[in-house]
Design an enzyme around this catalytic site. Structure first.
Site, short mmCIF file in Angstrom:
data_model
loop_
_atom_site.label_atom_id
_atom_site.label_comp_id
_atom_site.label_asym_id
_atom_site.label_seq_id
_atom_site.Cartn_x
_atom_site.Cartn_y
_atom_site.Cartn_z
N HIS A 319 0.80 -1.22 0.00
CA HIS A 319 0.00 0.00 0.00
C HIS A 319 0.84 1.27 0.00
CE1 HIS A 319 -3.36 -2.70 0.94
NE2 HIS A 319 -4.12 -1.73 0.51
N GLY A 320 2.10 1.18 0.29
CA GLY A 320 2.91 2.39 0.22
C GLY A 320 4.23 2.27 0.94
#
Length: 468
Positions: A319-320
């Site tokens: 997700h990041g």
């Protein structure tokens, strides 16, 4: 390019539809070529230079898959394919983050800033499923590079998923049939997703942003913290599921049938159930390509825990490139371990209907509470902010009555978000009646008009998952 812009809604999409369904050129080769060119233009509109990265990735995966299929040194070429795809994500998405953290240890480590190509995680994961499935002989190798490019670059799901497996659309690439029913149902689904984004997510975002940005001010109290957390919980669901609805709807219009990506996750009665309903394509990817190959649950308890840890750390990292996402993954790992090894083992439902209903209600409340806390970890960018926000929530300070954030239509938006998160449509029994069809069509038309007006009035409103 973003779906919820007037350029896409009133120029790009109508032009593609007119050309695609023209009465003169009806061949599959023409339609596929049109979709491929349109998809590359769609991506190049906002990612002018990065489109060449995607094209290079398509070429590399095409060549490596052919080599894997050749029967010689299959494992070697699979390793190259995996390293290529993971390396591509690492360089563009994580290298800056890694160097930044190493720089804290030694200032001799240089800092670099690398722009992130939008949607790189999605089209790279699709490429991974393809080459791995070719290696496992679960799908035939695609010998037409343009058909493979269409699969990877198809614009409905290119930017923010769902992660479509090659096996899902392999036959439809060359042999699909566009029908009037698919066009109608696809259009309805697209408009539903557009309404989710424009009429709910964007307004919930205004509430959430106001609250999260007020941290450190006198306005930030317990009541406001709860309002902000609930607003963000609604925003991220309607934003992401709205994009998935639009992608699935557009795909159906063109004859592709993508699998569902959301199944009312906020009605879950456990964290495990939540992840069966939320971002289904990502959860199934990690299940089938990480968890099961590692042995899944058919191993010793310690190994089982390690397998789960691998999945959840990777889920957070996916997700990041930030510590809050890693913490978010670990958070869900801990919750699932508690459920699997402690909580659910001792849970027994009562034979009494009333007591059983009370138990399910308590489980639903428990799940929602930890899901909301999870979104706070996801939203805040530092550990200090996470602690401050959660601590303020449970201080129970402030009052909902005459609250600033509950004015100007905020209660209405939050109520719509709560109701829209439940499968209320299933309560309608006579869906085949003429009156239901008319009412549904009128409702869809109204949703499109209102959404279109907000698109024309508003500015840039990218989807949350464009960043991932």
């Amino acid at each position: 390019m973003v779906f919820s812009t007037y350029i896409f809604l009133f120029i790009f999409l109508p032009l593609v539809l007119v050309l695609y369904f023209n009465p003169f050129l009806k061949g599959r080769k023409f339609k596929n070529t049109l979709l491929l060119i349109s998809s590359l233009l769609f991506y190049a509109w906002g990612e002018t230079y990065f489109v060449f990265i995607m094209i290079l990735s398509i070429i590399m995966n095409y060549v490596l898959a052919r080599l894997i299929d050749s029967g010689s040194k299959r494992r070697f070429f699979l390793t190259l394919a995996v390293l290529w795809n993971i390396g591509l994500i690492f360089v563009f998405k994580y290298l800056s983050f890694v160097l930044e953290n190493l720089h804290m240890i030694s200032t001799k480590i240089p800092l670099v800033t690398i722009a992130l190509p939008i949607g790189i995680s999605f089209f790279t994961f699709q490429s991974l499923t393809y080459v791995i499935d070719v290696y496992k002989k679960e799908v035939p190798v695609q010998k037409n590079i343009f058909d493979l490019a269409l699969y990877i670059a198809l614009f409905p799901q290119l930017i923010a998923g769902p992660i479509v497996r090659y096996s899902t659309v392999q036959n439809e690439i060359s042999n699909r049939t566009e029908t009037r029913d698919d066009f109608t149902q696809g259009s309805f689904r697209f408009i539903l997703g557009l309404a989710k984004k424009c009429l709910v997510a964007n307004y919930a975002a205004q509430i959430a942003d106001s609250v999260f940005n007020s941290m450190g001010t006198a306005d930030f109290n317990g009541a406001n913290a709860w309002i902000g957390a609930i607003a963000y919980t609604i925003q991220i669901y309607f934003d992401f599921s709205g994009y998935s609805d639009m992608a699935i709807g557009l795909g159906r219009i063109f004859g592709f049938h993508f699998e569902e990506n959301f199944n009312y996750p906020y009605i879950s009665k456990s964290i495990t159930e939540f992840w069966r309903r939320w971002h289904i394509s990502l959860s199934s990817f990690f299940r089938d390509y990480v968890y099961i190959p590692l042995g899944g649950s058919r191993v010793s308890p310690h190994r089982h825990i390690l397998n789960l840890a691998a999945v959840w750390v990777l889920t957070g990292i996916w997700h990041g490139a930030a510590w809050n996402f890693i913490l978010w993954g670990i958070y869900y790992l801990v919750l699932q371990l508690m459920e699997k090894f402690i909580f659910m083992k001792f849970l027994k439902f009562s034979e009494s209907k009333a007591t059983r209903l009370l138990q399910k209600t308590a489980l639903h409340a428990y799940s929602l509470l930890f899901i909301i806390i999870g979104w706070i970890i996801f939203r805040c960018t530092s550990l200090a902010d996470i602690v401050t926000y959660i601590k303020t929530m449970f201080s129970f300070s402030g009052s909902i009555i005459n609250n600033f954030y509950m004015r100007n239509g905020a209660p209405f938006i939050l109520a719509i978000g709560v109701l829209g998160s439940m499968p209320l449509a299933k309560l309608i029994k006579n869906k085949e009646s003429t009156w239901y069809g008319i009412a549904r069509s009128v409702w869809i038309l109204l949703m499109f008009i209102l959404s279109a007006l907000t698109v024309i009035k508003g500015g840039n409103n990218p989807f949350i998952y464009f960043n991932f």
